[in-house]
Design a protein around this motif. Structure first.
Motif, PDB file in Angstrom:
ATOM      1  N   ASP A   1      10.793   2.664   8.911  1.00 29.26           N
ATOM      2  CA  ASP A   1      10.128   1.372   8.819  1.00 29.26           C
ATOM      3  C   ASP A   1      10.152   0.875   7.369  1.00 29.26           C
ATOM      4  N   THR A   2      10.857  -0.250   7.158  1.00 27.07           N
ATOM      5  CA  THR A   2      10.956  -0.813   5.811  1.00 27.07           C
ATOM      6  C   THR A   2       9.588  -1.202   5.281  1.00 27.07           C
ATOM      7  N   PHE A   3       8.712  -1.664   6.165  1.00 27.70           N
ATOM      8  CA  PHE A   3       7.369  -2.065   5.744  1.00 27.70           C
ATOM      9  C   PHE A   3       6.622  -0.884   5.133  1.00 27.70           C
ATOM     10  N   SER A   4       6.730   0.296   5.767  1.00 23.11           N
ATOM     11  CA  SER A   4       6.057   1.491   5.243  1.00 23.11           C
ATOM     12  C   SER A   4       6.574   1.838   3.853  1.00 23.11           C
ATOM     13  N   LEU A   5       7.888   1.730   3.677  1.00 19.95           N
ATOM     14  CA  LEU A   5       8.479   2.024   2.367  1.00 19.95           C
ATOM     15  C   LEU A   5       7.948   1.063   1.311  1.00 19.95           C
ATOM     16  N   LEU A   6       7.906  -0.222   1.651  1.00 19.85           N
ATOM     17  CA  LEU A   6       7.422  -1.218   0.688  1.00 19.85           C
ATOM     18  C   LEU A   6       5.950  -1.008   0.354  1.00 19.85           C
ATOM     19  N   VAL A   7       5.150  -0.617   1.367  1.00 23.59           N
ATOM     20  CA  VAL A   7       3.725  -0.365   1.123  1.00 23.59           C
ATOM     21  C   VAL A   7       3.545   0.798   0.155  1.00 23.59           C
ATOM     22  N   VAL A   8       4.281   1.888   0.389  1.00 28.47           N
ATOM     23  CA  VAL A   8       4.152   3.066  -0.478  1.00 28.47           C
ATOM     24  C   VAL A   8       4.591   2.731  -1.904  1.00 28.47           C
ATOM     25  N   ILE A   9       5.697   2.008  -2.043  1.00 26.29           N
ATOM     26  CA  ILE A   9       6.154   1.619  -3.387  1.00 26.29           C
ATOM     27  C   ILE A   9       5.120   0.729  -4.060  1.00 26.29           C
ATOM     28  N   GLY A  10       4.565  -0.224  -3.302  1.00 26.20           N
ATOM     29  CA  GLY A  10       3.543  -1.112  -3.862  1.00 26.20           C
ATOM     30  C   GLY A  10       2.315  -0.356  -4.316  1.00 26.20           C
ATOM     31  N   VAL A  11       1.857   0.605  -3.507  1.00 28.01           N
ATOM     32  CA  VAL A  11       0.671   1.386  -3.863  1.00 28.01           C
ATOM     33  C   VAL A  11       0.979   2.285  -5.058  1.00 28.01           C
ATOM     34  N   ALA A  12       2.211   2.830  -5.117  1.00 25.87           N
ATOM     35  CA  ALA A  12       2.606   3.662  -6.261  1.00 25.87           C
ATOM     36  C   ALA A  12       2.576   2.852  -7.552  1.00 25.87           C
ATOM     37  N   LEU A  13       3.055   1.609  -7.486  1.00 29.55           N
ATOM     38  CA  LEU A  13       3.046   0.761  -8.677  1.00 29.55           C
ATOM     39  C   LEU A  13       1.618   0.366  -9.056  1.00 29.55           C
ATOM     40  N   PHE A  14       0.760   0.181  -8.061  1.00 27.93           N
ATOM     41  CA  PHE A  14      -0.650  -0.108  -8.363  1.00 27.93           C
ATOM     42  C   PHE A  14      -1.309   1.105  -9.020  1.00 27.93           C
ATOM     43  N   PHE A  15      -0.953   2.310  -8.543  1.00 26.42           N
ATOM     44  CA  PHE A  15      -1.464   3.519  -9.199  1.00 26.42           C
ATOM     45  C   PHE A  15      -1.047   3.537 -10.665  1.00 26.42           C
ATOM     46  N   THR A  16       0.207   3.149 -10.937  1.00 28.20           N
ATOM     47  CA  THR A  16       0.677   3.114 -12.318  1.00 28.20           C
ATOM     48  C   THR A  16      -0.139   2.136 -13.146  1.00 28.20           C
ATOM     49  N   TYR A  17      -0.488   1.006 -12.539  1.00 31.74           N
ATOM     50  CA  TYR A  17      -1.316   0.020 -13.234  1.00 31.74           C
ATOM     51  C   TYR A  17      -2.676   0.618 -13.585  1.00 31.74           C
ATOM     52  N   THR A  18      -3.312   1.304 -12.617  1.00 33.29           N
ATOM     53  CA  THR A  18      -4.608   1.937 -12.896  1.00 33.29           C
ATOM     54  C   THR A  18      -4.456   3.036 -13.929  1.00 33.29           C
ATOM     55  N   ASN A  19      -3.318   3.732 -13.878  1.00 36.02           N
ATOM     56  CA  ASN A  19      -3.029   4.755 -14.882  1.00 36.02           C
ATOM     57  C   ASN A  19      -2.991   4.124 -16.264  1.00 36.02           C
ATOM     58  N   GLY A  20      -2.386   2.933 -16.355  1.00 33.44           N
ATOM     59  CA  GLY A  20      -2.274   2.262 -17.638  1.00 33.44           C
ATOM     60  C   GLY A  20      -3.619   1.893 -18.228  1.00 33.44           C
ATOM     61  N   PHE A  21      -4.474   1.221 -17.442  1.00 32.52           N
ATOM     62  CA  PHE A  21      -5.762   0.813 -18.039  1.00 32.52           C
ATOM     63  C   PHE A  21      -6.729   1.980 -18.143  1.00 32.52           C
TER      64      PHE A  21
END
Length: 332
Positions: A2-22
């Motif tokens: 499911d492409t949607f699942s892949l996009l969700v995981v990538i999006g959440v991973a990038l959001f984690f990186t954002y929280t990691n940054g601040f």
């Protein structure tokens, strides 16, 4: 897949990186701000730029995260494991940020991975967890504490006959360089951890084969999100690192940053071990502060910080396991 699942995981991973940054921006610049070597906005901009540059300086840590901690899960179950791991890490980041506690985003992610993998009946490479995560988790703060003390002692001896005001001005300038080195090391270490998660998602989805080079777009996306999060700033944690452990002066800030960044580069390039930037800068500050006198360090604050280190992985693992269970009930 499911492409949607892949996009969700990538999006959440990038959001984690954002929280990691601040969450972790304080690691690179709290000492420079507290000693007034840099203004807050200049320090944040410098850290964001150096984070971006550091993300492109290697890939060994990303490989450790994507291949060395858990067996790469398959199918929809694999995506759910990665999603739950990220939820566990993000939740712990937000909790510790709220309380101004400089805990490790890295160990929150590793704890999330292990907790979600166990809940999802996926093999955990315990040798890899022990060698790459647990042992460095205990050793790096000890190294930071000892090296910080030695570096500061050497500085005190070398400048013992210097004019105090002139030395302060010189070290305030030198801190610009040491803070940049710290931010570069933070990008080198922490951006790669998210790259490893995104690569795992791509492998599960069949988009990439295991062992292939990290796609350029993954590096860019991870680096940009870490930089944006860094520029957002983590003021609650910055106050803890910059003032509550010890009242820092420019020579001490320079010594702590130089110590911490040196350890980060060594572990990244020699051991490919994803150490916690939070652990190493906090312990370096403690070691540097102890050269004044042992009581100069507010050990009560330090004790609370260290206690947070020990509960980070179990706490994130528990949230990740719970998230996996809820996800399985909803979508399994």
């Amino acid at each position: 897949m499911d492409t949607f699942s892949l996009l969700v995981v990538i999006g959440v991973a990038l959001f984690f990186t954002y929280t990691n940054g601040f969450h972790d921006s304080a690691n690179a610049i709290a000492t420079s701000i507290s000693t007034r070597a840099l203004t807050p906005r200049v320090a944040l901009l410098m850290a964001a730029v150096m984070n971006l540059a550091g993300a492109f300086m290697g890939s060994g840590i990303a490989k450790t995260v994507s291949e060395g901690l858990i067996e790469t899960p398959t199918g929809g179950n694999g995506m759910l494991i990665l999603f739950a791991a990220l939820v566990g890490a993000i939740t712990w980041n937000m909790i510790t940020w709220y309380f101004g506690l400089p805990s490790s985003s890295s160990h929150a992610l590793f704890g999330g991975l292990v907790g979600a993998a166990l809940a999802g009946s996926t093999a955990v490479y315990w040798d890899g967890v022990l060698e790459k995560i647990v042992i460095p988790m205990f050793l790096s703060p000890l190294v930071g504490l000892g090296l910080g003390y030695l570096v500061m002692s050497a500085i005190l001896w070398m400048f013992r006959r210097s004019n105090p005001q002139r030395a302060q001005r010189g070290f305030r300038i030198a801190q610009t360089v040491s803070a940049a080195g710290m931010a570069l090391g933070h990008g080198l270490q922490d951006a790669q951890k998210t790259m490893g998660i995104v690569v795992m998602a791509l492998v599960i989805a069949g988009v990439e084969d295991e062992g292939e080079p990290i796609p350029v777009w993954v590096k860019i996306a991870s680096a940009v999100m870490l930089s944006l999060g860094t520029y957002a700033g983590g003021w609650r944690i910055m106050r803890t690192l910059g003032r509550r452990i010890i009242d820092l002066e420019p020579p001490q800030g320079f010594a702590a940053e130089t110590t911490a960044s040196s350890v980060m580069y060594a572990t990244a390039y020699i051991f490919q071990a994803p150490i916690s930037t939070t652990h190493i800068i906090t312990s370096a500050i403690m070691g540097v502060g102890a050269t004044k006198r042992v009581k100069a360090v507010r050990w009560g604050v330090a004790k609370n910080i260290v206690a947070g280190w020990f509960i980070t992985m179990p706490a994130a693992a528990s949230v990740a396991a719970l998230s996996y269970g809820l996800g399985w009930l909803a979508f399994g």
